[in-house]
Design a protein around this motif. Structure first.
Motif, PDB file in Angstrom:
ATOM      1  N   UNK A 150       0.727  -1.187   0.107  1.00 12.56           N
ATOM      2  CA  UNK A 150       0.191   0.029  -0.076  1.00 12.56           C
ATOM      3  C   UNK A 150       0.925   1.286  -0.037  1.00 12.56           C
ATOM      4  N   UNK A 151       2.015   1.230   0.620  1.00 13.44           N
ATOM      5  CA  UNK A 151       2.969   2.409   0.648  1.00 13.44           C
ATOM      6  C   UNK A 151       3.486   2.519  -0.607  1.00 13.44           C
ATOM      7  N   UNK A 152       3.750   1.601  -1.504  1.00  9.24           N
ATOM      8  CA  UNK A 152       4.335   1.812  -2.763  1.00  9.24           C
ATOM      9  C   UNK A 152       3.297   2.266  -3.613  1.00  9.24           C
ATOM     10  N   UNK A 153       2.117   1.769  -3.525  1.00  9.97           N
ATOM     11  CA  UNK A 153       0.879   2.336  -4.284  1.00  9.97           C
ATOM     12  C   UNK A 153       0.759   3.945  -3.977  1.00  9.97           C
ATOM     13  N   UNK A 154       0.889   4.071  -2.860  1.00 11.06           N
ATOM     14  CA  UNK A 154       0.755   5.611  -2.347  1.00 11.06           C
ATOM     15  C   UNK A 154       1.754   6.316  -2.655  1.00 11.06           C
ATOM     16  N   UNK A 155       3.006   6.048  -2.694  1.00  9.21           N
ATOM     17  CA  UNK A 155       4.104   6.680  -3.400  1.00  9.21           C
ATOM     18  C   UNK A 155       3.633   7.153  -4.674  1.00  9.21           C
ATOM     19  N   UNK A 156       3.049   6.243  -5.755  1.00 12.20           N
ATOM     20  CA  UNK A 156       2.884   6.333  -6.997  1.00 12.20           C
ATOM     21  C   UNK A 156       1.643   7.487  -7.211  1.00 12.20           C
ATOM     22  N   UNK A 157       0.641   6.995  -6.206  1.00 10.53           N
ATOM     23  CA  UNK A 157      -0.520   8.031  -6.302  1.00 10.53           C
ATOM     24  C   UNK A 157      -0.082   9.515  -5.888  1.00 10.53           C
ATOM     25  N   UNK A 158       0.733   9.608  -4.795  1.00  8.76           N
ATOM     26  CA  UNK A 158       1.167  11.109  -4.504  1.00  8.76           C
ATOM     27  C   UNK A 158       2.143  11.736  -5.661  1.00  8.76           C
ATOM     28  N   UNK A 159       2.841  10.865  -6.203  1.00 11.39           N
ATOM     29  CA  UNK A 159       3.646  11.297  -7.395  1.00 11.39           C
ATOM     30  C   UNK A 159       2.740  11.977  -8.536  1.00 11.39           C
ATOM     31  N   UNK A 160       1.888  11.162  -9.148  1.00 11.27           N
ATOM     32  CA  UNK A 160       0.883  11.437 -10.153  1.00 11.27           C
ATOM     33  C   UNK A 160       0.005  12.585  -9.769  1.00 11.27           C
ATOM     34  N   UNK A 161      -0.263  12.793  -8.496  1.00 14.46           N
ATOM     35  CA  UNK A 161      -1.217  13.953  -8.125  1.00 14.46           C
ATOM     36  C   UNK A 161      -0.299  15.247  -8.329  1.00 14.46           C
ATOM     37  N   UNK A 162       0.968  15.105  -8.328  1.00 13.00           N
ATOM     38  CA  UNK A 162       1.810  16.333  -8.575  1.00 13.00           C
ATOM     39  C   UNK A 162       1.619  16.632 -10.190  1.00 13.00           C
ATOM     40  N   UNK A 163       1.126  15.837 -10.788  1.00 16.45           N
ATOM     41  CA  UNK A 163       1.003  16.212 -12.409  1.00 16.45           C
ATOM     42  C   UNK A 163      -0.319  16.402 -12.619  1.00 16.45           C
ATOM     43  N   UNK A 164      -1.211  16.391 -11.682  1.00 17.43           N
ATOM     44  CA  UNK A 164      -2.616  16.475 -11.853  1.00 17.43           C
ATOM     45  C   UNK A 164      -3.673  15.300 -12.058  1.00 17.43           C
ATOM     46  N   UNK A 165      -3.018  14.378 -11.816  1.00 16.15           N
ATOM     47  CA  UNK A 165      -3.759  13.194 -12.007  1.00 16.15           C
ATOM     48  C   UNK A 165      -4.248  12.478 -10.837  1.00 16.15           C
ATOM     49  N   UNK A 166      -5.447  12.056 -10.887  1.00 22.09           N
ATOM     50  CA  UNK A 166      -6.176  11.336  -9.681  1.00 22.09           C
ATOM     51  C   UNK A 166      -6.081   9.875  -9.934  1.00 22.09           C
ATOM     52  N   UNK A 167      -4.993   9.214  -9.348  1.00 24.23           N
ATOM     53  CA  UNK A 167      -4.565   7.837  -9.792  1.00 24.23           C
ATOM     54  C   UNK A 167      -5.102   7.251  -8.480  1.00 24.23           C
ATOM     55  N   UNK A 168      -5.596   6.160  -8.594  1.00 24.80           N
ATOM     56  CA  UNK A 168      -6.118   5.196  -7.245  1.00 24.80           C
ATOM     57  C   UNK A 168      -6.073   3.688  -7.377  1.00 24.80           C
ATOM     58  N   UNK A 169      -6.221   3.081  -6.254  1.00 23.77           N
ATOM     59  CA  UNK A 169      -6.065   1.575  -6.066  1.00 23.77           C
ATOM     60  C   UNK A 169      -7.491   1.086  -6.645  1.00 23.77           C
ATOM     61  N   UNK A 170      -7.288  -0.279  -7.227  1.00 18.28           N
ATOM     62  CA  UNK A 170      -8.556  -0.798  -7.880  1.00 18.28           C
ATOM     63  C   UNK A 170      -8.603  -2.160  -6.900  1.00 18.28           C
ATOM     64  N   UNK A 171      -9.789  -2.183  -6.354  1.00 18.35           N
ATOM     65  CA  UNK A 171      -9.864  -3.313  -5.279  1.00 18.35           C
ATOM     66  C   UNK A 171      -9.498  -4.695  -5.646  1.00 18.35           C
ATOM     67  N   UNK A 172      -8.623  -5.311  -5.012  1.00 14.68           N
ATOM     68  CA  UNK A 172      -8.225  -6.693  -5.635  1.00 14.68           C
ATOM     69  C   UNK A 172      -7.453  -6.736  -6.623  1.00 14.68           C
ATOM     70  N   UNK A 173      -6.888  -5.528  -7.103  1.00 13.94           N
ATOM     71  CA  UNK A 173      -5.916  -5.584  -8.221  1.00 13.94           C
ATOM     72  C   UNK A 173      -4.698  -4.852  -7.767  1.00 13.94           C
ATOM     73  N   UNK A 174      -3.414  -5.389  -7.420  1.00 15.31           N
ATOM     74  CA  UNK A 174      -2.463  -4.398  -6.996  1.00 15.31           C
ATOM     75  C   UNK A 174      -1.846  -3.686  -8.091  1.00 15.31           C
ATOM     76  N   UNK A 175      -1.388  -2.498  -7.730  1.00 20.55           N
ATOM     77  CA  UNK A 175      -0.979  -1.441  -8.601  1.00 20.55           C
ATOM     78  C   UNK A 175      -1.430  -0.301  -8.643  1.00 20.55           C
ATOM     79  N   UNK A 176      -1.633   0.704  -9.706  1.00 24.33           N
ATOM     80  CA  UNK A 176      -2.193   1.902  -9.507  1.00 24.33           C
ATOM     81  C   UNK A 176      -2.856   2.163 -10.896  1.00 24.33           C
ATOM     82  N   UNK A 177      -4.023   2.826 -10.890  1.00 20.13           N
ATOM     83  CA  UNK A 177      -4.799   2.834 -12.199  1.00 20.13           C
ATOM     84  C   UNK A 177      -5.501   4.281 -12.072  1.00 20.13           C
ATOM     85  N   UNK A 178      -6.052   4.553 -13.187  1.00 16.98           N
ATOM     86  CA  UNK A 178      -6.863   5.934 -13.541  1.00 16.98           C
ATOM     87  C   UNK A 178      -8.086   5.414 -13.719  1.00 16.98           C
ATOM     88  N   UNK A 179      -9.054   6.045 -13.272  1.00 14.96           N
ATOM     89  CA  UNK A 179     -10.689   5.917 -13.645  1.00 14.96           C
ATOM     90  C   UNK A 179     -10.989   4.592 -13.408  1.00 14.96           C
TER      91      UNK A 179
END
Length: 238
Positions: free
Chosen positions: A120-149
């Motif tokens: 979850x911390x690895x995912x959060x690192x990506x989510x926070x980084x992408x937020x700096x580029x104006x993107x709303x990145x998220x987790x997808x339930x049951x699917x490790x990684x980072x997603x959009x929409x």
């Protein structure tokens, strides 16, 4: 607890060579922990963070399904790509130029002994980084990684993850698409998940290229804050 992390930016490096190097660092840390337990010693274990970019390669996790690779050996040669079965979790992934790959090799006894929290911390690192580029990145339930929409017909993956851990020592990690050639993802079913597409930061920002060294700096900033760690070492800045 040792929260110093030795940072190495390996640049463009063959997948198998990098995997062997990871295994070397991983084994060194595990061996130190085994020695400490057997001999009642207190050898300080090291933590590492490797940045790397790979030539075109497909990797299949230990629980993956080879049918998710949609090309044969000859077609891989035409695409100048290689293939490896690896000892991480997850299914099939692609690595290639324009993708930032990070391999934290940490002794989680130095941080927290919770592999789910680690992911979850690895995912959060990506989510926070992408937020700096104006993107709303998220987790997808049951699917490790980072997603959009997430939860829409337009759900698309921008960062894949797969880790291995033994005696609370981690290896493998994440692959963030920054300036990736998305055509290579058409040769597989990404992570074995049908009906969902893959994207890259430059595509989302409608830019020809995004400064990868800037992205790396942002990733390290958020990793440092989340893990309450300090880095020693430097990035490869061209």
């Amino acid at each position: 607890m040792n929260k110093i992390i030795e940072l190495q930016d390996l640049g463009l490096k063959d997948y198998k060579e990098t995997w062997d190097y990871q295994e070397q660092l991983f084994k060194s840390t595990v061996d130190a922990k085994i020695s400490n337990r057997r001999n009642n010693t207190n050898i300080e274990t090291k933590n590492h963070f490797l940045f790397v970019e790979h030539p075109h390669v497909y990797t299949l996790g230990k629980s993956g399904d080879i049918s998710n690779l949609l090309v044969d050996e000859e077609q891989l040669k035409v695409k100048n790509a290689s293939f490896y079965k690896v000892n991480r979790g997850g299914d099939i992934t692609y690595h290639g130029p324009g993708q930032i790959v990070g391999y934290p090799i940490l002794d989680l006894d130095n941080f927290f002994t919770d592999i789910h929290k680690y992911l979850r911390f690895l995912e959060e690192m990506i989510i926070l980084t992408l937020a700096e580029y104006g993107l709303k990145a998220e987790r997808s339930p049951g699917e490790t990684g980072v997603w959009l929409d997430v939860g829409t017909p337009f759900a698309r993956k921008i960062c894949a993850m797969g880790v291995r851990a033994s005696r609370w020592v981690t290896m493998h990690g994440f692959a963030l698409n920054v300036n990736a050639n998305l055509g290579y993802f058409d040769l597989m079913i990404p992570c074995g998940i049908r009906g969902k597409t893959v994207t890259s930061l430059n595509v989302e920002l409608a830019q020809k290229t995004v400064d990868e060294s800037e992205v790396k700096k942002k990733l390290l900033k958020h990793f440092k804050a989340l893990f309450e760690a300090e880095f020693v070492g430097s990035l490869n800045i061209n």
